[in-house]
Enzyme design. Structure first.
Site, PDB file in Angstrom:
ATOM      1  N   GLU A 131     -47.231 -86.954  73.321  1.00  0.00           N
ATOM      2  CA  GLU A 131     -48.588 -87.279  73.800  1.00  0.00           C
ATOM      3  C   GLU A 131     -49.158 -88.465  73.034  1.00  0.00           C
ATOM      4  O   GLU A 131     -49.778 -89.367  73.604  1.00  0.00           O
ATOM      5  CB  GLU A 131     -49.530 -86.087  73.601  1.00  0.00           C
ATOM      6  CG  GLU A 131     -49.149 -84.834  74.341  1.00  0.00           C
ATOM      7  CD  GLU A 131     -48.280 -83.894  73.504  1.00  0.00           C
ATOM      8  OE1 GLU A 131     -47.346 -84.379  72.830  1.00  0.00           O
ATOM      9  OE2 GLU A 131     -48.537 -82.684  73.521  1.00  0.00           O
ATOM     10  N   CYS A 162     -50.077 -79.934  70.556  1.00  0.00           N
ATOM     11  CA  CYS A 162     -50.398 -79.515  69.186  1.00  0.00           C
ATOM     12  C   CYS A 162     -51.806 -79.967  68.795  1.00  0.00           C
ATOM     13  O   CYS A 162     -52.443 -80.778  69.477  1.00  0.00           O
ATOM     14  CB  CYS A 162     -49.364 -80.080  68.210  1.00  0.00           C
ATOM     15  SG  CYS A 162     -49.651 -81.800  67.743  1.00  0.00           S
ATOM     16  N   CYS A 181     -52.392 -83.769  68.413  1.00  0.00           N
ATOM     17  CA  CYS A 181     -52.488 -84.461  69.707  1.00  0.00           C
ATOM     18  C   CYS A 181     -53.827 -84.165  70.371  1.00  0.00           C
ATOM     19  O   CYS A 181     -54.441 -85.053  70.981  1.00  0.00           O
ATOM     20  CB  CYS A 181     -51.327 -84.066  70.614  1.00  0.00           C
ATOM     21  SG  CYS A 181     -49.768 -84.770  70.047  1.00  0.00           S
TER      22      CYS A 181
HETATM   23  N1  THU Z   1     -44.112 -81.964  69.909  1.00  0.00           N
HETATM   24  C1  THU Z   1     -44.654 -82.858  70.783  1.00  0.00           C
HETATM   25  O1  THU Z   1     -44.049 -83.875  71.104  1.00  0.00           O
HETATM   26  N2  THU Z   1     -45.883 -82.598  71.271  1.00  0.00           N
HETATM   27  C2  THU Z   1     -46.621 -81.485  70.958  1.00  0.00           C
HETATM   28  O2  THU Z   1     -47.781 -81.415  71.331  1.00  0.00           O
HETATM   29  C3  THU Z   1     -46.003 -80.395  70.224  1.00  0.00           C
HETATM   30  C4  THU Z   1     -44.783 -80.758  69.466  1.00  0.00           C
HETATM   31  C5  THU Z   1     -42.798 -82.251  69.356  1.00  0.00           C
HETATM   32  C6  THU Z   1     -42.786 -82.547  67.884  1.00  0.00           C
HETATM   33  C7  THU Z   1     -41.380 -82.173  67.507  1.00  0.00           C
HETATM   34  O3  THU Z   1     -40.535 -83.274  67.770  1.00  0.00           O
HETATM   35  C8  THU Z   1     -41.014 -81.055  68.458  1.00  0.00           C
HETATM   36  O4  THU Z   1     -41.956 -81.120  69.517  1.00  0.00           O
HETATM   37  C9  THU Z   1     -41.056 -79.676  67.829  1.00  0.00           C
HETATM   38  O5  THU Z   1     -42.260 -79.457  67.178  1.00  0.00           O
END
Ligand code: THU
Length: 136
Positions: free
Chosen positions: A61, A90, A93
Site C-alpha cells: 500500500e 497494517c 499503512c
Molecule cells: N504487508 C503489506 O504489504 N501490507 C500490509 O498492510 C500488511 C503487511 C507485507 C509486509 C511483509 O512483506 C508481509 O506483508 C508480511 O508481513
C-alpha cells in the site's frame, strides 16, 4: 459510500492481484499487491518489498501511495489491496492513508479475486492523527 461499479471493483482487484505477482517477499512468503486510483483517474500499483534486514520491509500500500505522491498526486479516491487470504492493511499503512484523506475507499480482496471487505480509511483508523492535528 462510493459510486463504484462492480466492474470497477473487479478491475481494481485484478490489477492489485497482478501487482501482487511482482511482490518481493522471500522471507514471509506473503505477497501483497495494491492499486491506488487518484481523483484525477491515474492508477499506481504497489507490491511489498522485503529485505534480508527484516525491518526495512515496505508494504504494498505504501509503495503505491509513495509512487503516487512522488508523481505529484495527493488526492486519492480508492485503494485496493489483495493478499492470499484477504488480510487487512497494517497500522503503518492506515496511518499513511490517513495523511491523504479519511474518505479514501479501501477494497480488500483475496487471491481468488473476491471482495472481502469494502471500507474506508476513517473506518480502518478511528480517531486518526491527521494533518489537522498539526495545523495543516
Ligand atoms: N504487508 C503489506 O504489504 N501490507 C500490509 O498492510 C500488511 C503487511 C507485507 C509486509 C511483509 O512483506 C508481509 O506483508 C508480511 O508481513
Amino acid at each position: 459510500m462510493s459510486q463504484l461499479t462492480d466492474e470497477e471493483r473487479r478491475a481494481l482487484l485484478e490489477l492489485a492481484n497482478e501487482a501482487r505477482r511482482r511482490a518481493y517477499a522471500p522471507y514471509s512468503n506473503y505477497p501483497v499487491g495494491a492499486v491506488l486510483r487518484t481523483k484525477s483517474g491515474r492508477l499506481f500499483t504497489g507490491c511489498n518489498v522485503e529485505n534480508a534486514a527484516y525491518p526495512t520491509v515496505m508494504c504494498a500500500e505504501r509503495v503505491a501511495i509513495f509512487k503516487a505522491v512522488s508523481e505529484g498526486e495527493k488526492e486519492f479516491e480508492i485503494i485496493a489491496v489483495v493478499t492470499s487470504n484477504g488480510g487487512s492493511p497494517c497500522g503503518s499503512c492506515r496511518q499513511v492513508m490517513a495523511e491523504f484523506g479519511l474518505d479514501t475507499v479501501v477494497l480488500i480482496g483475496d487471491g481468488e479475486g473476491r471482495l472481502v471487505q469494502e471500507t474506508s480509511v476513517a473506518e480502518l483508523l478511528p480517531g486518526a492523527f491527521t494533518p489537522k492535528d498539526m495545523g495543516k
